[in-house]
Design a protein around this motif. Sequence first.
Motif, PDB file in Angstrom:
ATOM      1  N   MET A  55       0.837  -1.202   0.000  1.00  6.88           N
ATOM      2  CA  MET A  55       0.000   0.000   0.000  1.00  6.88           C
ATOM      3  C   MET A  55       0.872   1.252   0.000  1.00  6.88           C
ATOM      4  SD  MET A  55      -2.886  -0.386  -0.641  1.00  6.88           S
ATOM      5  CE  MET A  55      -4.274   0.623  -0.971  1.00  6.88           C
ATOM      6  N   ARG A  56       1.965   1.177   0.814  1.00  2.00           N
ATOM      7  CA  ARG A  56       2.830   2.350   0.880  1.00  2.00           C
ATOM      8  C   ARG A  56       3.538   2.604  -0.438  1.00  2.00           C
ATOM      9  NH1 ARG A  56       6.616   2.110   5.852  1.00  2.00           N
ATOM     10  NH2 ARG A  56       7.891   3.495   4.571  1.00  2.00           N
ATOM     11  N   THR A  57       3.856   1.506  -1.120  1.00  2.00           N
ATOM     12  CA  THR A  57       4.474   1.665  -2.436  1.00  2.00           C
ATOM     13  C   THR A  57       3.497   2.353  -3.386  1.00  2.00           C
ATOM     14  OG1 THR A  57       4.626  -0.697  -2.108  1.00  2.00           O
ATOM     15  CG2 THR A  57       6.205   0.299  -3.637  1.00  2.00           C
ATOM     16  N   LEU A  58       2.228   1.922  -3.321  1.00  6.30           N
ATOM     17  CA  LEU A  58       1.217   2.490  -4.207  1.00  6.30           C
ATOM     18  C   LEU A  58       1.099   4.000  -3.977  1.00  6.30           C
ATOM     19  CD1 LEU A  58      -0.960   1.759  -6.324  1.00  6.30           C
ATOM     20  CD2 LEU A  58      -2.601   1.706  -4.453  1.00  6.30           C
ATOM     21  N   ALA A  59       1.045   4.383  -2.688  1.00  2.00           N
ATOM     22  CA  ALA A  59       0.939   5.808  -2.352  1.00  2.00           C
ATOM     23  C   ALA A  59       2.158   6.566  -2.867  1.00  2.00           C
ATOM     24  CB  ALA A  59       0.795   5.977  -0.847  1.00  2.00           C
ATOM     25  N   ARG A  60       3.327   5.949  -2.716  1.00  4.13           N
ATOM     26  CA  ARG A  60       4.554   6.597  -3.169  1.00  4.13           C
ATOM     27  C   ARG A  60       4.533   6.806  -4.684  1.00  4.13           C
ATOM     28  NH1 ARG A  60       9.266   3.608  -4.539  1.00  4.13           N
ATOM     29  NH2 ARG A  60      10.922   5.057  -5.138  1.00  4.13           N
ATOM     30  N   TYR A  61       4.095   5.769  -5.399  1.00  2.00           N
ATOM     31  CA  TYR A  61       4.054   5.873  -6.853  1.00  2.00           C
ATOM     32  C   TYR A  61       3.041   6.916  -7.305  1.00  2.00           C
ATOM     33  CZ  TYR A  61       7.317   2.242  -8.208  1.00  2.00           C
ATOM     34  OH  TYR A  61       8.448   1.535  -8.457  1.00  2.00           O
ATOM     35  N   LEU A  62       1.900   6.955  -6.623  1.00  2.00           N
ATOM     36  CA  LEU A  62       0.880   7.943  -6.991  1.00  2.00           C
ATOM     37  C   LEU A  62       1.425   9.356  -6.817  1.00  2.00           C
ATOM     38  CD1 LEU A  62      -2.587   6.736  -5.697  1.00  2.00           C
ATOM     39  CD2 LEU A  62      -1.980   7.460  -8.007  1.00  2.00           C
ATOM     40  N   ARG A  63       2.104   9.563  -5.665  1.00  2.00           N
ATOM     41  CA  ARG A  63       2.656  10.880  -5.373  1.00  2.00           C
ATOM     42  C   ARG A  63       3.693  11.261  -6.443  1.00  2.00           C
ATOM     43  NH1 ARG A  63       6.483  13.037  -1.963  1.00  2.00           N
ATOM     44  NH2 ARG A  63       7.373  10.970  -1.691  1.00  2.00           N
ATOM     45  N   LEU A  64       4.550  10.282  -6.750  1.00  2.00           N
ATOM     46  CA  LEU A  64       5.575  10.488  -7.783  1.00  2.00           C
ATOM     47  C   LEU A  64       4.932  10.845  -9.117  1.00  2.00           C
ATOM     48  CD1 LEU A  64       8.355   7.760  -7.653  1.00  2.00           C
ATOM     49  CD2 LEU A  64       8.642  10.212  -7.990  1.00  2.00           C
ATOM     50  N   TYR A  65       3.853  10.109  -9.421  1.00  2.00           N
ATOM     51  CA  TYR A  65       3.208  10.312 -10.707  1.00  2.00           C
ATOM     52  C   TYR A  65       2.693  11.742 -10.827  1.00  2.00           C
ATOM     53  CZ  TYR A  65       0.628   9.226 -14.926  1.00  2.00           C
ATOM     54  OH  TYR A  65       0.181   9.209 -16.218  1.00  2.00           O
ATOM     55  N   PHE A  66       2.073  12.236  -9.758  1.00  2.00           N
ATOM     56  CA  PHE A  66       1.552  13.597  -9.789  1.00  2.00           C
ATOM     57  C   PHE A  66       2.681  14.615  -9.944  1.00  2.00           C
ATOM     58  CE2 PHE A  66      -2.348  11.756  -7.972  1.00  2.00           C
ATOM     59  CZ  PHE A  66      -3.223  12.263  -8.918  1.00  2.00           C
ATOM     60  N   ILE A  67       3.784  14.377  -9.252  1.00  2.00           N
ATOM     61  CA  ILE A  67       4.914  15.316  -9.355  1.00  2.00           C
ATOM     62  C   ILE A  67       5.448  15.341 -10.793  1.00  2.00           C
ATOM     63  CG2 ILE A  67       7.281  15.795  -8.587  1.00  2.00           C
ATOM     64  CD1 ILE A  67       6.490  14.488  -5.894  1.00  2.00           C
TER      65      ILE A  67
ATOM     66  N   MET B 210       7.783  -0.166 -16.080  1.00  2.00           N
ATOM     67  CA  MET B 210       6.596   0.235 -16.844  1.00  2.00           C
ATOM     68  C   MET B 210       6.085   1.586 -16.343  1.00  2.00           C
ATOM     69  SD  MET B 210       3.013  -1.680 -17.591  1.00  2.00           S
ATOM     70  CE  MET B 210       3.517  -2.596 -19.027  1.00  2.00           C
ATOM     71  N   PHE B 211       6.133   1.746 -15.026  1.00  2.00           N
ATOM     72  CA  PHE B 211       5.706   3.025 -14.444  1.00  2.00           C
ATOM     73  C   PHE B 211       6.590   4.159 -14.963  1.00  2.00           C
ATOM     74  CE2 PHE B 211       6.443   6.347 -11.320  1.00  2.00           C
ATOM     75  CZ  PHE B 211       5.154   6.806 -11.113  1.00  2.00           C
ATOM     76  N   TYR B 212       7.896   3.940 -14.909  1.00  2.00           N
ATOM     77  CA  TYR B 212       8.843   4.960 -15.346  1.00  2.00           C
ATOM     78  C   TYR B 212       8.591   5.322 -16.804  1.00  2.00           C
ATOM     79  CZ  TYR B 212      13.461   7.112 -16.156  1.00  2.00           C
ATOM     80  OH  TYR B 212      14.479   7.957 -16.492  1.00  2.00           O
ATOM     81  N   TYR B 213       8.383   4.274 -17.622  1.00  2.00           N
ATOM     82  CA  TYR B 213       8.209   4.518 -19.045  1.00  2.00           C
ATOM     83  C   TYR B 213       6.913   5.280 -19.320  1.00  2.00           C
ATOM     84  CZ  TYR B 213       8.271   3.986 -24.027  1.00  2.00           C
ATOM     85  OH  TYR B 213       8.274   4.275 -25.352  1.00  2.00           O
ATOM     86  N   MET B 214       5.812   4.840 -18.725  1.00  2.00           N
ATOM     87  CA  MET B 214       4.521   5.490 -19.022  1.00  2.00           C
ATOM     88  C   MET B 214       4.451   6.900 -18.452  1.00  2.00           C
ATOM     89  SD  MET B 214       1.813   3.604 -16.469  1.00  2.00           S
ATOM     90  CE  MET B 214       0.515   4.828 -16.486  1.00  2.00           C
ATOM     91  N   SER B 215       5.183   7.149 -17.349  1.00  2.00           N
ATOM     92  CA  SER B 215       5.092   8.459 -16.699  1.00  2.00           C
ATOM     93  C   SER B 215       5.739   9.560 -17.532  1.00  2.00           C
ATOM     94  CB  SER B 215       5.744   8.407 -15.328  1.00  2.00           C
ATOM     95  OG  SER B 215       7.149   8.379 -15.474  1.00  2.00           O
TER      96      SER B 215
END
Lengths: 265, 263
Positions: A1-13, A109-114
């Motif tokens: 869950m914490r990873t998910l929150a971290r990724y979401l925050r990163l994505y917005f930034i 995949m996250f890095y690439y799509m972001s």
Amino acid sequence: MRTLARYLRLYFIIEAQYIKARMQYRADFLVSSIGMFFSSLATLAVFWILFNSINDLAGWTFMEMVFIYAFYMIAISPMQILFDHFWQLRFHIRQGTFLKYYFRPLNMMFYYMSEMFDLKGLTQLLVGIGLLIYASTQLEISWTAARVILLLVTLFSAALVQVAVVLIATCAAFWVVDSWPVLGLAWKLREFAPYPMSIFDGAFRFTFTYIIPIGFVAFYPSQLFLRPEQVSPLVYASPLIGIALFALMYWIWTQGVNSYTGTGS
Amino acid sequence: MRSYWALARGSFMVGLVYRFGFLFSILGNIIYLGVAYYLWRSIYQGAETLRGLTFNETYLYVALGSTVFILLKTYADWEIAYEIREGIIAVHLTKPLDLQLLMLAYSLGATLMNLAAITLPTVLILTLVFKVSIPLGLGLALFPLSLLLALLISFCFDYFVGLLAFYIDSNWGISMTKEIIITVLSGALIPLQFFPAGLQAVLRWLPFQAIYHTPLMLVTRPDQGWETFLPMLGVQATWAVVLVVLTRLFYGQAIKVLRIAGG
């Protein structure tokens, strides 16, 4: 869950910065949005012309077709908005620039799509929402809380199906030199999604339901709202189909990423 | 003229590199032929004719339309925008060649490649597997001429949009808009007969229908006389000349503002 929150925050930034950069080119944003608007309405225009000569298509009225089409527009927009960078995957792979994605402590995949957030895709989403509201008012669909939740769940799984089908095609780039033909074919197939699957029979219906299940992008889930009494049990499994296909796509992606050796250039 | 011929041959040869791609294009076409068959079958629902066309005529029109579509898309707009972005266009401009003829030569080579690699196999599949018979007649004999005029008109639109890239950096939206307008209004997807009467009357005089509707009707209804075909070809030829002249005039203006960064 914490990873998910971290990724979401990163994505917005990341996206906030990306959008600021894109907004340097306001004219491009405007012109692209106009292009997107027209392309969103092309298939609808075809339906409109056809219904000048017919009253129904395999029993579906024009307004029902508008509803299915609106569902389709919304379901394909996450692919357009969030995963647009995958169109360029084949260039990155061929030119060797894909190597950079291996060097960050992030999900690849996250890095690439972001790295891309397609602003013009928002037009498609807005057209879809507008048409959905219009069609459901005309059809007098009553939106109870349960129905709205059902709509969100089915839209989410339809979007997963769409993303999975196109991304599996883009992953072909890991193994063949030019993946454009595979991608082009997947893109073309997608255009058949808003047609009533009941017009097909034999191999075509089987393929669009079980092999390349584009029927689950729009037609089958729309039935839950248009003709709930006729829905086959399979339609209720559509969230599972979306998740399963997405998982399959992610597995193929992982295989591709692990087998990529660069181009040496 | 010889140098343009060499360019066309070059672009034909480039097509040979993508043999793998043609297989998928043909596969995509076959799937489309199937989808179109089911779609129009459920539109006709057993009716003898709709809007004066039988099911066989409409299906031949739509099926042939999908392969003609591949022939007539020249991508000159994408090519010019790409060459401006990369600065390659500067190299073209230093040559003693005409940019329009050069782009036309490229397009012609690619069209011939697609004709051999995609259209002919698809037509064979259409007649042998889907058992669609192509009726003979005067119209069929005029078809190659009409197709050539259609290519010229389609090219002029693409080239014009390509020249717009001299003014604006963003070409995606304009190319997309042009593509949708032509695809819908030209009768590439649905025969013009199915359009509402008022719209049809206007569209018959516009250049869009000269790209797809005219050549496709020549094949669908080839058994008519000169009195039907001559006006159709006349409209086509007129638009071809008008558009060539207009794009040439526009080039004279556009070339003055072209700026190329890097290269």
